[in-house]
Design a protein around this motif. Structure first.
Motif, PDB file in Angstrom:
ATOM      1  N   ARG A  90      39.277  27.370  29.428  1.00 50.14           N
ATOM      2  CA  ARG A  90      38.214  27.709  27.163  1.00 50.14           C
ATOM      3  C   ARG A  90      38.411  25.805  27.496  1.00 50.14           C
ATOM      4  O   ARG A  90      37.502  25.356  26.846  1.00 50.14           O
ATOM      5  CB  ARG A  90      39.233  27.979  26.107  1.00 50.14           C
ATOM      6  CG  ARG A  90      38.584  29.613  26.424  1.00 50.14           C
ATOM      7  CD  ARG A  90      39.029  30.101  25.211  1.00 50.14           C
ATOM      8  NE  ARG A  90      38.624  31.353  26.079  1.00 50.14           N
ATOM      9  CZ  ARG A  90      40.058  32.388  25.853  1.00 50.14           C
ATOM     10  NH1 ARG A  90      41.624  32.112  25.697  1.00 50.14           N
ATOM     11  NH2 ARG A  90      40.370  33.736  26.213  1.00 50.14           N
TER      12      ARG A  90
ATOM     13  N   GLU B  15      45.344  35.502  29.901  1.00 49.59           N
ATOM     14  CA  GLU B  15      45.214  34.783  29.420  1.00 49.59           C
ATOM     15  C   GLU B  15      45.978  33.110  29.498  1.00 49.59           C
ATOM     16  O   GLU B  15      44.965  32.979  28.427  1.00 49.59           O
ATOM     17  CB  GLU B  15      46.261  35.570  27.923  1.00 49.59           C
ATOM     18  CG  GLU B  15      45.953  35.151  26.460  1.00 49.59           C
ATOM     19  CD  GLU B  15      45.146  34.471  25.981  1.00 49.59           C
ATOM     20  OE1 GLU B  15      44.309  34.018  25.508  1.00 49.59           O
ATOM     21  OE2 GLU B  15      43.535  35.238  26.151  1.00 49.59           O
TER      22      GLU B  15
ATOM     23  N   GLU C 190      31.288  33.052  27.896  1.00 47.55           N
ATOM     24  CA  GLU C 190      32.389  33.480  26.708  1.00 47.55           C
ATOM     25  C   GLU C 190      31.465  32.384  26.362  1.00 47.55           C
ATOM     26  O   GLU C 190      31.099  32.918  24.646  1.00 47.55           O
ATOM     27  CB  GLU C 190      33.229  34.103  26.633  1.00 47.55           C
ATOM     28  CG  GLU C 190      33.973  35.006  27.204  1.00 47.55           C
ATOM     29  CD  GLU C 190      35.926  34.763  27.313  1.00 47.55           C
ATOM     30  OE1 GLU C 190      36.073  33.289  27.208  1.00 47.55           O
ATOM     31  OE2 GLU C 190      36.443  35.263  27.469  1.00 47.55           O
TER      32      GLU C 190
ATOM     33  N   ILE D  46      37.940  33.838  36.242  1.00 50.33           N
ATOM     34  CA  ILE D  46      38.385  33.834  35.499  1.00 50.33           C
ATOM     35  C   ILE D  46      37.578  32.207  34.735  1.00 50.33           C
ATOM     36  O   ILE D  46      36.532  32.909  33.052  1.00 50.33           O
ATOM     37  CB  ILE D  46      39.798  33.974  34.961  1.00 50.33           C
ATOM     38  CG1 ILE D  46      41.062  35.316  35.565  1.00 50.33           C
ATOM     39  CG2 ILE D  46      40.387  33.481  33.834  1.00 50.33           C
ATOM     40  CD1 ILE D  46      41.896  34.938  36.125  1.00 50.33           C
TER      41      ILE D  46
ATOM     42  N   ASP E 105      34.469  33.037  33.897  1.00 51.35           N
ATOM     43  CA  ASP E 105      34.282  34.240  32.849  1.00 51.35           C
ATOM     44  C   ASP E 105      33.875  33.467  31.433  1.00 51.35           C
ATOM     45  O   ASP E 105      33.308  33.021  29.935  1.00 51.35           O
ATOM     46  CB  ASP E 105      34.917  35.010  32.641  1.00 51.35           C
ATOM     47  CG  ASP E 105      34.553  36.682  31.643  1.00 51.35           C
ATOM     48  OD1 ASP E 105      33.502  36.411  31.726  1.00 51.35           O
ATOM     49  OD2 ASP E 105      35.031  36.660  30.621  1.00 51.35           O
ATOM     50  N   THR E 106      35.027  31.896  31.657  1.00 51.10           N
ATOM     51  CA  THR E 106      35.325  31.699  29.969  1.00 51.10           C
ATOM     52  C   THR E 106      34.197  30.623  29.541  1.00 51.10           C
ATOM     53  O   THR E 106      33.597  29.908  28.195  1.00 51.10           O
ATOM     54  CB  THR E 106      36.672  30.575  29.901  1.00 51.10           C
ATOM     55  OG1 THR E 106      36.215  29.341  31.069  1.00 51.10           O
ATOM     56  CG2 THR E 106      37.372  30.915  30.490  1.00 51.10           C
TER      57      THR E 106
ATOM     58  N   ARG F  25      45.863  32.030  32.234  1.00 52.39           N
ATOM     59  CA  ARG F  25      43.825  31.032  32.532  1.00 52.39           C
ATOM     60  C   ARG F  25      43.087  31.146  31.706  1.00 52.39           C
ATOM     61  O   ARG F  25      42.168  29.794  32.253  1.00 52.39           O
ATOM     62  CB  ARG F  25      43.670  31.691  34.121  1.00 52.39           C
ATOM     63  CG  ARG F  25      45.011  32.013  35.409  1.00 52.39           C
ATOM     64  CD  ARG F  25      46.403  30.829  35.993  1.00 52.39           C
ATOM     65  NE  ARG F  25      46.593  30.682  36.372  1.00 52.39           N
ATOM     66  CZ  ARG F  25      47.146  30.128  37.551  1.00 52.39           C
ATOM     67  NH1 ARG F  25      48.234  29.297  35.646  1.00 52.39           N
ATOM     68  NH2 ARG F  25      47.838  29.692  38.363  1.00 52.39           N
ATOM     69  N   SER F  26      42.577  32.013  30.904  1.00 55.00           N
ATOM     70  CA  SER F  26      41.753  31.962  30.262  1.00 55.00           C
ATOM     71  C   SER F  26      42.073  30.278  29.296  1.00 55.00           C
ATOM     72  O   SER F  26      40.615  29.934  28.792  1.00 55.00           O
ATOM     73  CB  SER F  26      41.417  33.430  29.803  1.00 55.00           C
ATOM     74  OG  SER F  26      41.034  34.272  30.422  1.00 55.00           O
TER      75      SER F  26
END
Length: 394
Positions: free
Chosen positions: A94, A87, A156, A149, A152-153, A89-90
């Motif tokens: 973002r 979370e 998203e 990671i 992946d953001t 790192r995400s």
């Protein structure tokens, strides 16, 4: 990326307890080199114009970012590599998406960290080849995990943009049909109201109760007309008519159109000679919407602050209020068409703002804030988008 996907990513790159132990053992060795690694990293950032443009706070911001990077390195080598790690790192990813950091920078940044950390391992374990191999391998694995990671953001964000575009396209098609169908009867009602008023005046009839209801009908017809116009604007694919415009004049235009309550005190940061390369009508519409929302959020009495500055090849405007702010659980939905928390809201305002900004190749975001709400609008210069215009320097 959820917990299951995170576990799958770790399994795919063979990141296990042995890897974690190797990184924790390496931490005290690497920590002695963190300052040199961080200085090297930001030294390179300052050499690349596109990367340097993302840092708008000068040396003070770089000093803060260096401290953040040291903390990032500490967690990188110490873990634990659990859901909290994912979370945290995400969230960083973002932020990178929000400020417009390109994915190529993510690859080069991770590669630079990989090279520097592995160099430290090669020097620190020169007399212990087995440990050296284990550490070099673990460093490569954890940075692969970090990259997964981060990327992946971006995925998203792309999926959310695609979903929003699809929603707007569907709503736009429906809106165009409904809007045209409703305009005719509303036009008839409006014309009839005018004729009724003219007739009453000629007859010399003055009835306060009748006048009140007449005006109330007129107000609601006007309100319906605005909703229809917003619906049609959502459906419209008109490209913006961009022109270099004074930011001060644009804000003044928006304030005049917004007609804020007297209880709202507006503070405009000294703007100097800032200009914006945009469709003035479109961007003033965005500002009017944000100003109106700020006034409503404070019940018609409070403060609004407007700022403007140059950022990564474009112009950024911010509108900040001192209201209750936006609850965390709905922050991700406020730009969705038809989503509203207002009793009489339509859910079209912010969706239309985002559509206008996307047409400009720009962005609109709700910034993190402890008090109130801060909306950030960024409009790139047309030359940054490969346009034919060559805007003058601001």
């Amino acid at each position: 990326m959820d917990a299951a996907q995170f576990a799958l990513a770790k399994a795919y790159i063979d990141f296990d307890a042995t890897s974690e132990a190797a990184l924790r053992a390496f931490h005290p060795v690497a920590a002695a080199h963190f300052t040199a690694i961080v200085d090297d990293f930001y030294g390179r950032v300052e050499e690349v114009p596109a990367a340097r443009a993302l840092i708008t706070g000068g040396k003070e911001q770089i000093a803060r970012l260096k401290l953040t990077l040291r903390e990032w390195l500490d967690r990188l080598l110490q873990g634990p590599y659990d859901e909290d790690y994912l979370e945290a790192r995400s969230r960083i990813g973002r932020v990178h998406v929000r400020i417009g950091m390109s994915q190529e920078f993510m690859f080069t940044a991770m590669n630079r960290m990989r090279v520097r950390l592995q160099d430290v391992a090669l020097d620190g374990y020169a007399d212990d080849p087995q440990t050296c191999r284990a550490v070099v391998r673990a460093v490569g694995q954890v940075l692969d995990l970090e990259l997964a990671i981060m990327l992946d953001t971006y995925r998203e964000s792309l999926l959310e943009d695609m979903r929003a575009t699809e929603r707007l396209a569907t709503i736009g098609q429906l809106a165009a049909s409904i809007g045209h169908e409703l305009r005719n009867p509303l036009g008839t009602i409006d014309s009839s109201l005018f004729l009724v008023r003219q007739r009453l005046n000629r007859l010399g009839l003055e009835d306060p109760q009748l006048t009140k209801h007449h005006d109330r009908i007129g107000t609601q017809v006007e309100h319906c007309g605005k909703i229809i116009n917003n619906l049609l604007d959502l459906a419209r694919e008109r490209p913006p008519r961009r022109k270099r415009t004074s930011v001060a004049e644009l804000i003044q235009l928006a304030l005049e159109r917004a007609a804020l309550p007297e209880g709202i005190a507006v503070e405009v940061e000294e703007l100097g000679a800032h200009t914006i390369d945009a469709d003035a009508d479109d961007i003033s519409h965005v500002l009017v919407n944000l100003l109106g929302n700020a006034a409503q959020a404070q019940g018609g009495s409070g403060r609004v602050r407007i700022t403007a500055y140059r950022f990564k090849g474009g112009t950024t405007l911010t509108v900040t209020d001192a209201g209750p702010g936006v609850p965390p659980e709905i922050r991700h939905r406020i730009f969705d068409a038809l989503f509203t928390t207002k009793a009489r809201g339509t859910g079209l305002g912010l969706a239309l703002c985002r559509r206008i900004l996307h047409a400009h190749g720009g962005e609109i975001d709700l910034e993190p804030s402890e008090v109130g709400a801060t909306f950030r609008v960024w409009v790139p210069d047309s030359e940054l988008l490969g346009g034919d215009e060559a805007p003058s320097a601001s």
